[in-house]
Design a protein around this motif. Structure first.
Motif, PDB file in Angstrom:
ATOM      1  N   ILE A 108     -40.908 -21.023   3.826  1.00  0.00           N
ATOM      2  CA  ILE A 108     -42.031 -20.400   2.932  1.00  0.00           C
ATOM      3  C   ILE A 108     -41.395 -19.272   1.909  1.00  0.00           C
ATOM      4  CG2 ILE A 108     -43.849 -21.201   4.220  1.00  0.00           C
ATOM      5  CD1 ILE A 108     -44.515 -18.463   4.911  1.00  0.00           C
ATOM      6  N   ARG A 109     -40.433 -18.341   2.419  1.00  0.00           N
ATOM      7  CA  ARG A 109     -39.685 -17.515   1.721  1.00  0.00           C
ATOM      8  C   ARG A 109     -39.012 -18.466   0.451  1.00  0.00           C
ATOM      9  NH1 ARG A 109     -37.632 -13.133   6.004  1.00  0.00           N
ATOM     10  NH2 ARG A 109     -36.185 -15.026   6.564  1.00  0.00           N
ATOM     11  N   ILE A 110     -38.226 -19.442   0.915  1.00  0.00           N
ATOM     12  CA  ILE A 110     -37.554 -20.205  -0.271  1.00  0.00           C
ATOM     13  C   ILE A 110     -38.719 -20.811  -1.371  1.00  0.00           C
ATOM     14  CG2 ILE A 110     -36.350 -22.268  -0.726  1.00  0.00           C
ATOM     15  CD1 ILE A 110     -34.939 -21.899   2.086  1.00  0.00           C
ATOM     16  N   MET A 111     -39.917 -21.394  -0.515  1.00  0.00           N
ATOM     17  CA  MET A 111     -40.929 -22.010  -1.587  1.00  0.00           C
ATOM     18  C   MET A 111     -41.360 -20.863  -2.623  1.00  0.00           C
ATOM     19  SD  MET A 111     -42.605 -24.430   0.939  1.00  0.00           S
ATOM     20  CE  MET A 111     -41.809 -26.093   1.549  1.00  0.00           C
ATOM     21  N   VAL A 112     -41.735 -19.865  -2.063  1.00  0.00           N
ATOM     22  CA  VAL A 112     -42.626 -18.710  -2.914  1.00  0.00           C
ATOM     23  C   VAL A 112     -41.424 -18.163  -3.808  1.00  0.00           C
ATOM     24  CG1 VAL A 112     -43.622 -16.418  -2.735  1.00  0.00           C
ATOM     25  CG2 VAL A 112     -44.094 -18.229  -1.178  1.00  0.00           C
ATOM     26  N   ALA A 113     -40.102 -17.865  -3.273  1.00  0.00           N
ATOM     27  CA  ALA A 113     -39.321 -17.240  -4.329  1.00  0.00           C
ATOM     28  C   ALA A 113     -38.961 -18.209  -5.440  1.00  0.00           C
ATOM     29  CB  ALA A 113     -37.956 -16.859  -3.627  1.00  0.00           C
ATOM     30  N   THR A 114     -38.761 -19.387  -5.163  1.00  0.00           N
ATOM     31  CA  THR A 114     -38.670 -20.356  -5.996  1.00  0.00           C
ATOM     32  C   THR A 114     -39.903 -20.637  -7.077  1.00  0.00           C
ATOM     33  OG1 THR A 114     -37.410 -21.691  -4.465  1.00  0.00           O
ATOM     34  CG2 THR A 114     -38.217 -22.936  -6.585  1.00  0.00           C
ATOM     35  N   LYS A 115     -41.090 -20.389  -6.816  1.00  0.00           N
ATOM     36  CA  LYS A 115     -42.309 -20.414  -7.523  1.00  0.00           C
ATOM     37  C   LYS A 115     -42.416 -19.344  -8.438  1.00  0.00           C
ATOM     38  CE  LYS A 115     -47.266 -19.718  -7.393  1.00  0.00           C
ATOM     39  NZ  LYS A 115     -48.345 -19.184  -6.768  1.00  0.00           N
ATOM     40  N   ILE A 116     -41.640 -18.118  -7.760  1.00  0.00           N
ATOM     41  CA  ILE A 116     -41.704 -16.775  -8.702  1.00  0.00           C
ATOM     42  C   ILE A 116     -40.411 -16.779  -9.850  1.00  0.00           C
ATOM     43  CG2 ILE A 116     -41.273 -14.256  -8.656  1.00  0.00           C
ATOM     44  CD1 ILE A 116     -42.384 -14.425  -5.894  1.00  0.00           C
ATOM     45  N   LEU A 117     -39.458 -17.546  -9.262  1.00  0.00           N
ATOM     46  CA  LEU A 117     -38.215 -17.573 -10.335  1.00  0.00           C
ATOM     47  C   LEU A 117     -38.778 -18.719 -11.214  1.00  0.00           C
ATOM     48  CD1 LEU A 117     -35.418 -17.411 -10.962  1.00  0.00           C
ATOM     49  CD2 LEU A 117     -34.656 -19.118  -9.213  1.00  0.00           C
ATOM     50  N   ASN A 118     -39.268 -19.839 -11.023  1.00  0.00           N
ATOM     51  CA  ASN A 118     -39.556 -20.810 -11.898  1.00  0.00           C
ATOM     52  C   ASN A 118     -40.754 -20.310 -13.012  1.00  0.00           C
ATOM     53  OD1 ASN A 118     -37.941 -22.834 -11.200  1.00  0.00           O
ATOM     54  ND2 ASN A 118     -39.650 -23.678  -9.822  1.00  0.00           N
ATOM     55  N   SER A 119     -41.576 -19.411 -12.390  1.00  0.00           N
ATOM     56  CA  SER A 119     -42.439 -18.806 -13.509  1.00  0.00           C
ATOM     57  C   SER A 119     -41.715 -17.973 -14.406  1.00  0.00           C
ATOM     58  CB  SER A 119     -43.525 -18.035 -12.720  1.00  0.00           C
ATOM     59  OG  SER A 119     -44.378 -18.786 -11.950  1.00  0.00           O
ATOM     60  N   ARG A 120     -40.847 -17.067 -13.703  1.00  0.00           N
ATOM     61  CA  ARG A 120     -39.890 -16.082 -14.594  1.00  0.00           C
ATOM     62  C   ARG A 120     -39.227 -17.003 -15.507  1.00  0.00           C
ATOM     63  NH1 ARG A 120     -34.123 -14.323 -13.956  1.00  0.00           N
ATOM     64  NH2 ARG A 120     -33.958 -16.606 -14.595  1.00  0.00           N
ATOM     65  N   ASN A 121     -38.671 -18.169 -15.420  1.00  0.00           N
ATOM     66  CA  ASN A 121     -37.735 -19.024 -16.254  1.00  0.00           C
ATOM     67  C   ASN A 121     -38.791 -19.410 -17.393  1.00  0.00           C
ATOM     68  OD1 ASN A 121     -35.477 -18.453 -14.704  1.00  0.00           O
ATOM     69  ND2 ASN A 121     -35.811 -20.409 -13.730  1.00  0.00           N
ATOM     70  N   ILE A 122     -39.987 -19.710 -17.018  1.00  0.00           N
ATOM     71  CA  ILE A 122     -40.948 -20.244 -18.176  1.00  0.00           C
ATOM     72  C   ILE A 122     -41.018 -19.011 -19.064  1.00  0.00           C
ATOM     73  CG2 ILE A 122     -43.189 -20.489 -18.821  1.00  0.00           C
ATOM     74  CD1 ILE A 122     -41.962 -23.027 -17.326  1.00  0.00           C
ATOM     75  N   LEU A 123     -41.236 -17.983 -18.848  1.00  0.00           N
ATOM     76  CA  LEU A 123     -41.130 -16.730 -19.663  1.00  0.00           C
ATOM     77  C   LEU A 123     -40.032 -16.405 -20.532  1.00  0.00           C
ATOM     78  CD1 LEU A 123     -43.196 -14.053 -17.452  1.00  0.00           C
ATOM     79  CD2 LEU A 123     -44.082 -15.727 -18.912  1.00  0.00           C
ATOM     80  N   ARG A 124     -38.887 -16.589 -19.700  1.00  0.00           N
ATOM     81  CA  ARG A 124     -37.323 -16.500 -20.361  1.00  0.00           C
ATOM     82  C   ARG A 124     -37.136 -17.805 -21.501  1.00  0.00           C
ATOM     83  NH1 ARG A 124     -35.499 -11.554 -19.525  1.00  0.00           N
ATOM     84  NH2 ARG A 124     -35.363 -10.897 -17.300  1.00  0.00           N
ATOM     85  N   ARG A 125     -37.722 -18.816 -21.221  1.00  0.00           N
ATOM     86  CA  ARG A 125     -37.506 -19.766 -22.112  1.00  0.00           C
ATOM     87  C   ARG A 125     -38.276 -19.596 -23.378  1.00  0.00           C
ATOM     88  NH1 ARG A 125     -37.502 -26.474 -21.157  1.00  0.00           N
ATOM     89  NH2 ARG A 125     -37.688 -26.777 -23.375  1.00  0.00           N
ATOM     90  N   PHE A 126     -39.677 -19.173 -22.982  1.00  0.00           N
ATOM     91  CA  PHE A 126     -40.439 -18.713 -24.302  1.00  0.00           C
ATOM     92  C   PHE A 126     -39.882 -17.590 -25.244  1.00  0.00           C
ATOM     93  CE2 PHE A 126     -43.356 -15.539 -26.104  1.00  0.00           C
ATOM     94  CZ  PHE A 126     -43.940 -16.321 -26.908  1.00  0.00           C
ATOM     95  N   MET A 127     -39.212 -16.581 -24.649  1.00  0.00           N
ATOM     96  CA  MET A 127     -38.331 -15.824 -25.415  1.00  0.00           C
ATOM     97  C   MET A 127     -37.022 -16.405 -26.123  1.00  0.00           C
ATOM     98  SD  MET A 127     -39.070 -12.120 -23.420  1.00  0.00           S
ATOM     99  CE  MET A 127     -38.143 -12.789 -21.743  1.00  0.00           C
ATOM    100  N   ARG A 128     -36.636 -17.276 -25.371  1.00  0.00           N
ATOM    101  CA  ARG A 128     -35.482 -17.902 -26.147  1.00  0.00           C
ATOM    102  C   ARG A 128     -35.758 -18.470 -27.380  1.00  0.00           C
ATOM    103  NH1 ARG A 128     -33.822 -19.531 -20.862  1.00  0.00           N
ATOM    104  NH2 ARG A 128     -34.494 -21.655 -21.249  1.00  0.00           N
ATOM    105  N   ASP A 129     -36.935 -19.426 -27.227  1.00  0.00           N
ATOM    106  CA  ASP A 129     -37.392 -20.368 -28.283  1.00  0.00           C
ATOM    107  C   ASP A 129     -38.193 -19.549 -29.353  1.00  0.00           C
ATOM    108  OD1 ASP A 129     -36.388 -22.387 -26.764  1.00  0.00           O
ATOM    109  OD2 ASP A 129     -38.373 -22.916 -26.007  1.00  0.00           O
ATOM    110  N   HIS A 130     -38.880 -18.382 -28.933  1.00  0.00           N
ATOM    111  CA  HIS A 130     -39.703 -17.635 -30.184  1.00  0.00           C
ATOM    112  C   HIS A 130     -39.552 -16.336 -30.381  1.00  0.00           C
ATOM    113  CE1 HIS A 130     -42.197 -21.169 -29.895  1.00  0.00           C
ATOM    114  NE2 HIS A 130     -42.248 -21.288 -28.743  1.00  0.00           N
ATOM    115  N   GLY A 131     -38.484 -15.787 -29.710  1.00  0.00           N
ATOM    116  CA  GLY A 131     -37.845 -14.294 -30.061  1.00  0.00           C
ATOM    117  C   GLY A 131     -38.551 -13.222 -28.900  1.00  0.00           C
ATOM    118  N   ALA A 132     -38.136 -12.059 -29.039  1.00  0.00           N
ATOM    119  CA  ALA A 132     -38.429 -11.000 -28.001  1.00  0.00           C
ATOM    120  C   ALA A 132     -39.857 -10.870 -27.961  1.00  0.00           C
ATOM    121  CB  ALA A 132     -37.772  -9.634 -28.376  1.00  0.00           C
ATOM    122  N   ASP A 133     -40.638 -10.317 -26.815  1.00  0.00           N
ATOM    123  CA  ASP A 133     -41.724 -10.012 -26.537  1.00  0.00           C
ATOM    124  C   ASP A 133     -41.807  -9.144 -25.703  1.00  0.00           C
ATOM    125  OD1 ASP A 133     -44.304 -10.071 -25.397  1.00  0.00           O
ATOM    126  OD2 ASP A 133     -45.136 -11.612 -26.726  1.00  0.00           O
ATOM    127  N   GLY A 134     -42.008  -7.790 -25.739  1.00  0.00           N
ATOM    128  CA  GLY A 134     -41.995  -6.779 -24.679  1.00  0.00           C
ATOM    129  C   GLY A 134     -42.688  -6.988 -23.486  1.00  0.00           C
TER     130      GLY A 134
END
Length: 340
Positions: A108-134
């Motif tokens: 479950i550490r793997i599962m939760v850490a992956t969930k958090i990482l994928n959520s972070r990657n959603i945010l990173r992708r948004f900034m790549r596509d639409h520019g910086a957001d503090g």
């Protein structure tokens, strides 16, 4: 690789399901409005209370087709499946792993850490596509720290706490990812039972559909969807399916809902407000949602672990298969699904 067949979604609340030979027949007020050969589908999901005939239930059982009943608003009611298949030794190993605190914690550490990482990657992708957001940048950095904490947690309760904090932070900036129709789709926090706004109504429906697909996938590979590792065991609760969809929520659920909004595929007319301050999708809105969901499931990606091209809709099956291999000891660790 398993073939991705159709899921039959019955969205008409007063539809009744029956069989005619090897066909699934849908009727409204005793008038046939649709039929499909059972061989062409892998599952049936119906939104309503009219039900299905015993003959159809037997046909589904004989054909290995699951039959799931949801309320008109998308809440789970029950699920009918055929006789349990799969290697009893695999399920026994699953039970032993669930009872072993250290092995369960590792998984479950793997599962939760992956969930958090994928959520972070959603945010990173948004900034790549639409520019910086503090605010989004701060949230992504915070999620990075949470992911590291999750991998270091010493018990399940501490891990659940980290997961909850990370989810709150992620959803605190979720509204930034809505770049179209902002006035029609306000969002402040994740809420459910009942969802109190249009975005939460769609997130809840997406997670319900994903959970149903995961249950079917787990049963297909021989695992018991009730015996989980992180979610508390409870009669009637698909604890393992809930565990398994954590790593897929952001990719299959959140991105899908954001796409519907930002591509203007849904609008205010697709939702209804109810007396308990909840929001639900209309029949037409749910049809739009499910039609887009089916299209999304047919998109193809290269799986990061298998390095094979698969349909997005097969992700629950692939991850279930990999979990089964890990539990059997065929592979050294569970390869969670990580998006870029």
């Amino acid at each position: 690789m398993r073939k991705l067949l159709n899921t039959l979604y019955v969205t008409t609340p007063d539809a009744y399901l029956s069989k005619d030979g090897q066909d699934v027949v849908m009727s409204v007020k005793q008038k046939e409005i649709f039929r499909i050969p059972i061989i062409n589908i892998e599952s049936i999901v119906t939104f309503g209370y009219m039900g299905a005939s015993p003959g159809l239930m037997k046909l589904c059982g004989d054909s290995g087709v699951s039959l799931t009943f949801l309320s008109p608003h998308g809440r789970f009611i029950s699920r009918i499946q055929s006789a349990v298949r799969g290697n009893v030794l695999l399920r026994l190993a699953q039970v032993h792993m669930a009872e072993d605190q250290q092995k369960s914690l590792h998984l479950i550490r793997i599962m939760v850490a992956t969930k958090i990482l994928n959520s972070r990657n959603i945010l990173r992708r948004f900034m790549r596509d639409h520019g910086a957001d503090g605010d989004v940048e701060d949230a992504a950095t915070f999620l990075d720290a949470c992911r590291i904490k999750a991998l270091r947690c010493i018990d399940a309760d501490e891990l659940r706490g980290v997961e909850g904090i990370a989810a709150n932070k992620y959803f605190s900036v979720f509204s930034h990812l809505i770049i179209q129709n902002k006035s029609q789709f306000p969002f402040t926090e994740r809420n459910r039972r009942p969802p109190k706004d249009k975005v939460n109504a769609m997130l809840s429906l997406a997670y319900t559909l994903l959970g149903n697909d995961m249950c079917a996938a787990l049963e297909t590979v021989g695992l018991d969807p009730y015996i989980g590792f992180m979610h508390t065991l409870r009669p009637g609760r698909f604890s393992l399916a809930l565990d398994m969809i954590e790593e897929l929520r952001a990719y299959l659920g959140d991105r899908f809902v954001l796409s519907l909004i930002n591509k203007r595929q849904v609008s205010e007319k697709d939702f209804l407000s109810q007396g308990d301050k909840s929001v639900v999708m209309t029949d037409d809105g749910r049809k739009t949602f499910i039609s887009a969901w089916q299209v999304r499931k047919r998109d193809e990606i290269v799986h990061p672990y298998l390095n094979e091209k698969i349909s997005v809709g097969l992700l629950p099956y692939v991850q279930s298969m990999l979990l089964a291999r890990f539990i059997r000891g065929d592979i050294d660790d569970y390869p969670a699904f990580i998006i870029k």
